[in-house]
Write an enzyme that holds these catalytic residues in place. Structure first.
Site, PDB file in Angstrom:
ATOM      1  N   CYS A 280       0.804  -1.237   0.000  1.00 46.56           N
ATOM      2  CA  CYS A 280       0.000   0.000   0.000  1.00 46.56           C
ATOM      3  C   CYS A 280       0.830   1.277   0.000  1.00 46.56           C
ATOM      4  O   CYS A 280       0.794   2.043  -0.967  1.00 46.56           O
ATOM      5  CB  CYS A 280      -0.911   0.009   1.222  1.00 46.56           C
ATOM      6  SG  CYS A 280      -2.083  -1.342   1.222  1.00 46.56           S
TER       7      CYS A 280
HETATM    8  N1  LIG Z   1      -2.541  -5.949   2.018  1.00 49.02           N
HETATM    9  C1  LIG Z   1      -3.021  -4.915   2.688  1.00 49.02           C
HETATM   10  O1  LIG Z   1      -2.669  -4.694   3.834  1.00 49.02           O
HETATM   11  C2  LIG Z   1      -4.061  -3.989   2.057  1.00 49.02           C
HETATM   12  C3  LIG Z   1      -4.707  -3.067   2.899  1.00 49.02           C
HETATM   13  C4  LIG Z   1      -5.691  -2.239   2.387  1.00 49.02           C
HETATM   14  C5  LIG Z   1      -5.984  -2.298   1.030  1.00 49.02           C
HETATM   15  N2  LIG Z   1      -5.333  -3.170   0.212  1.00 49.02           N
HETATM   16  C6  LIG Z   1      -5.735  -3.189  -1.198  1.00 49.02           C
HETATM   17  O2  LIG Z   1      -6.558  -4.330  -1.426  1.00 49.02           O
HETATM   18  C7  LIG Z   1      -6.343  -4.835  -2.749  1.00 49.02           C
HETATM   19  C8  LIG Z   1      -5.915  -6.273  -2.681  1.00 49.02           C
HETATM   20  O3  LIG Z   1      -4.691  -6.350  -1.973  1.00 49.02           O
HETATM   21  P1  LIG Z   1      -4.149  -7.690  -1.325  1.00 49.02           P
HETATM   22  O4  LIG Z   1      -3.029  -7.288  -0.432  1.00 49.02           O
HETATM   23  O5  LIG Z   1      -5.255  -8.485  -0.786  1.00 49.02           O
HETATM   24  O6  LIG Z   1      -3.563  -8.408  -2.632  1.00 49.02           O
HETATM   25  P2  LIG Z   1      -3.144  -9.958  -2.774  1.00 49.02           P
HETATM   26  O7  LIG Z   1      -2.150 -10.010  -3.875  1.00 49.02           O
HETATM   27  O8  LIG Z   1      -2.798 -10.520  -1.434  1.00 49.02           O
HETATM   28  O9  LIG Z   1      -4.489 -10.669  -3.223  1.00 49.02           O
HETATM   29  C9  LIG Z   1      -5.098 -10.440  -4.447  1.00 49.02           C
HETATM   30  C10 LIG Z   1      -5.730 -11.741  -4.920  1.00 49.02           C
HETATM   31  O10 LIG Z   1      -6.412 -11.457  -6.144  1.00 49.02           O
HETATM   32  C11 LIG Z   1      -6.216 -12.549  -7.019  1.00 49.02           C
HETATM   33  N3  LIG Z   1      -6.470 -12.103  -8.382  1.00 49.02           N
HETATM   34  C12 LIG Z   1      -5.669 -11.417  -9.208  1.00 49.02           C
HETATM   35  N4  LIG Z   1      -6.292 -11.170 -10.376  1.00 49.02           N
HETATM   36  C13 LIG Z   1      -7.532 -11.716 -10.280  1.00 49.02           C
HETATM   37  C14 LIG Z   1      -8.635 -11.784 -11.157  1.00 49.02           C
HETATM   38  N5  LIG Z   1      -8.587 -11.221 -12.362  1.00 49.02           N
HETATM   39  N6  LIG Z   1      -9.734 -12.438 -10.728  1.00 49.02           N
HETATM   40  C15 LIG Z   1      -9.766 -13.006  -9.507  1.00 49.02           C
HETATM   41  N7  LIG Z   1      -8.748 -12.960  -8.629  1.00 49.02           N
HETATM   42  C16 LIG Z   1      -7.641 -12.317  -9.017  1.00 49.02           C
HETATM   43  C17 LIG Z   1      -4.808 -12.997  -6.743  1.00 49.02           C
HETATM   44  O11 LIG Z   1      -4.611 -14.344  -7.158  1.00 49.02           O
HETATM   45  C18 LIG Z   1      -4.739 -12.839  -5.220  1.00 49.02           C
HETATM   46  O12 LIG Z   1      -5.147 -14.016  -4.550  1.00 49.02           O
HETATM   47  C19 LIG Z   1      -5.312  -3.912  -3.372  1.00 49.02           C
HETATM   48  O13 LIG Z   1      -5.958  -2.889  -4.073  1.00 49.02           O
HETATM   49  C20 LIG Z   1      -4.605  -3.323  -2.166  1.00 49.02           C
HETATM   50  O14 LIG Z   1      -4.028  -2.070  -2.451  1.00 49.02           O
HETATM   51  C21 LIG Z   1      -4.383  -4.032   0.710  1.00 49.02           C
END
Ligand SMILES: NC(=O)c1ccc[n+]([C@@H]2O[C@H](COP(=O)([O-])OP(=O)(O)OC[C@H]3O[C@@H](n4cnc5c(N)ncnc54)[C@H](O)[C@@H]3O)[C@@H](O)[C@H]2O)c1
Length: 449
Positions: A280
């Site tokens: 992030c």
């Molecule tokens: N990790 C954090 O602490 C956090 C906190 C707040 C917000 N976010 C936001 O949340 C969102 C997700 O982040 P995350 O950390 O969970 O990412 P991540 O990489 O851990 O998880 C994303 C998941 O989406 C899947 N994916 C990718 N493309 C896809 C598709 N086309 N269809 C279905 N699944 C698909 C991936 O395989 C993965 O399992 C991002 O926008 C991030 O900025 C993350």
């Protein structure tokens, strides 16, 4: 389709949300999606998780958590009770009343927003979109994404938002490794493209989390999330700059912060470190920087924060080099360095954007021999920026292993590391987190950097 029957479909959706009968699809079962899916299932809804990565549904079916914030026992129970299932078959979207999108929003190689995951997901949803569904984007992104990127794709097959389906935005707030908060106890900002959507999104999340904060538009909700993350990035940059200034003056930034934070108003402590990491804080500010160009407004402050934070690993390497020159018979280029902590923050296994990877790269580029120890990252997985590090393994921490190295560089202050052993056996310690100071440990040569 007449407006009347659309209205009936949305009334039914409202009833299903209120009665906790709605089926909820969560797309993207990563650090955000999995804890959210569990929180929704726990509040009584049936959840179908969807991911393109086949490993995730397999692990969920087996009741094996792969995210620190989720207990395997909870997964196992929810799966056994048929409240939670997961699949790679996106046709399952047809039976979902609500669809929540938690896919990645990284940067491209040129540090511009990479919308490909959101766009691909919207294209998948539109193939299965049906009357009366509510779609909510949760991925962090720039203001305008829901309306300008997601909406046109969802409407591309003739169904219209507000008439046939509803579209909203609700940003995720996660603090991996923080035991004091879980998804359900963190207030959630919610929004919709219109008032009816906003009401339904509010009603749904109110059933899942303790507090819901409705805001007037999706753009406001998107901007809230970006603001929160820029606030952190800028404050961390400020304290990193202060560290460099006070280091030069021979003053200890940690002592200064400890005293400053006793001020009961107008000050909030942020702590310096070897640089920014995670999915992030190093990334999201650039989403706003990119969008701001469209409006011809400068983003100097945000970019300056990015510059300072990006510079930190270089600063740490310089401090290490100086410390070796002072205390060791070895120069950096022929030294052996033990790096403690590969994850970007304490007590998590996430190495995305971790400054430790940059430190490893910089040190090896200079000729140093680097080993790492991280109890949470036993093997380096594939990373976008450092694919060559894949497969490297954490070395066990022993007195002999510590003593064998010319310096120990503490990059992450995991709790599960024996700092006493390090303090007793290291020839030189560079502590970027003040962990030794906090634990009251002294070593032969300790430098805070
Ligand atoms: N990790 C954090 O602490 C956090 C906190 C707040 C917000 N976010 C936001 O949340 C969102 C997700 O982040 P995350 O950390 O969970 O990412 P991540 O990489 O851990 O998880 C994303 C998941 O989406 C899947 N994916 C990718 N493309 C896809 C598709 N086309 N269809 C279905 N699944 C698909 C991936 O395989 C993965 O399992 C991002 O926008 C991030 O900025 C993350």
């Amino acid at each position: 389709m007449s407006t009347e029957s659309d209205s009936e479909a949305f009334d039914r959706l409202a009833e299903r949300i209120a009665g906790r009968q709605a089926v909820v699809g969560v797309i993207g079962l990563g650090y955000v999606g999995l804890p959210l899916a569990v929180a929704i299932a726990r509040s009584g809804y049936v959840v179908v998780g969807l991911d393109v990565d086949p490993e995730k549904p397999k692990r969920i079916a087996a009741g094996q958590s792969y995210v620190g914030a989720v207990m395997s026992a909870d997964l196992e129970r929810l799966v056994a009770e048929e409240r939670l299932s997961a699949t790679t078959e996106f046709a399952a979207l047809q039976r979902c009343d609500l669809v929540i999108v938690c896919v990645p929003t990284p940067l491209t190689r040129h540090r511009t927003p990479d919308m490909s995951y959101i766009e691909a997901t919207a294209r998948t949803i539109v193939e299965h979109l049906r009357d009366g569904q509510l779609i909510v984007l949760e991925s962090t992104t720039y203001p305008g994404t829901t309306r300008e990127v997601v909406l046109p794709i969802l409407e591309s097959r003739g169904l219209a938002a507000g008439r046939h389906f509803l579209l909203g935005y609700s940003p995720e707030r996660e603090d991996p490794g923080n035991q004091s908060f879980e998804t359900a106890s963190i207030p959630k900002v919610v929004s919709g493209l219109d008032a009816r959507t906003s009401d339904l999104v509010t009603a749904f999340y109110a059933a899942v989390v303790r507090e819901v904060v409705p805001v007037p538009s999706c753009e406001v909700a998107e901007a809230v999330k970006i603001t929160e993350n820029i606030f952190r990035a800028v404050n961390i940059a400020l304290v990193n700059e202060l560290k460099m200034i006070f280091d030069a003056m021979g003053l200890d930034i940690w002592q200064i912060i400890d005293a400053a934070k006793t001020k009961p108003f107008g000050y909030m402590p942020f702590y310096p470190g070897p640089g920014l990491g995670g999915h992030c804080i190093p990334i999201d500010p650039y989403y706003l920087v990119w969008k701001a160009r469209e409006f011809e407004v400068p983003t100097r402050f945000i970019e300056l924060a990015g510059e300072i934070n990006t510079h930190m690993p270089f600063y740490v390497v310089r401090r290490l080099e100086e410390a070796l020159d002072r205390t060791a018979s070895t120069a950096l280029g022929s030294s052996k360095i033990l790096l403690i902590g590969l994850a970007y923050k304490k007590n998590v296994a996430d190495i995305r954007e971790s400054p430790s990877l940059k430190l490893l790269e910089l040190l090896e580029r200079r000729g140093a021999e680097v080993a790492y120890h991280d109890p949470h990252v036993l093997t380096v997985p594939v990373t976008r920026e450092h694919p060559d590090l894949r497969g490297r393994e954490s070395v066990p921490l022993s007195a002999a292993a510590v003593a064998r190295h010319d310096a120990v560089l503490i990059a992450t202050d995991h709790d599960a590391v024996d700092y006493e052993l390090i303090a007793e056996n290291a020839q030189l310690i560079l502590d970027t987190r003040n962990v030794l100071g906090r634990l009251g440990l002294a070593g032969k040569n300790v430098v805070k950097a």
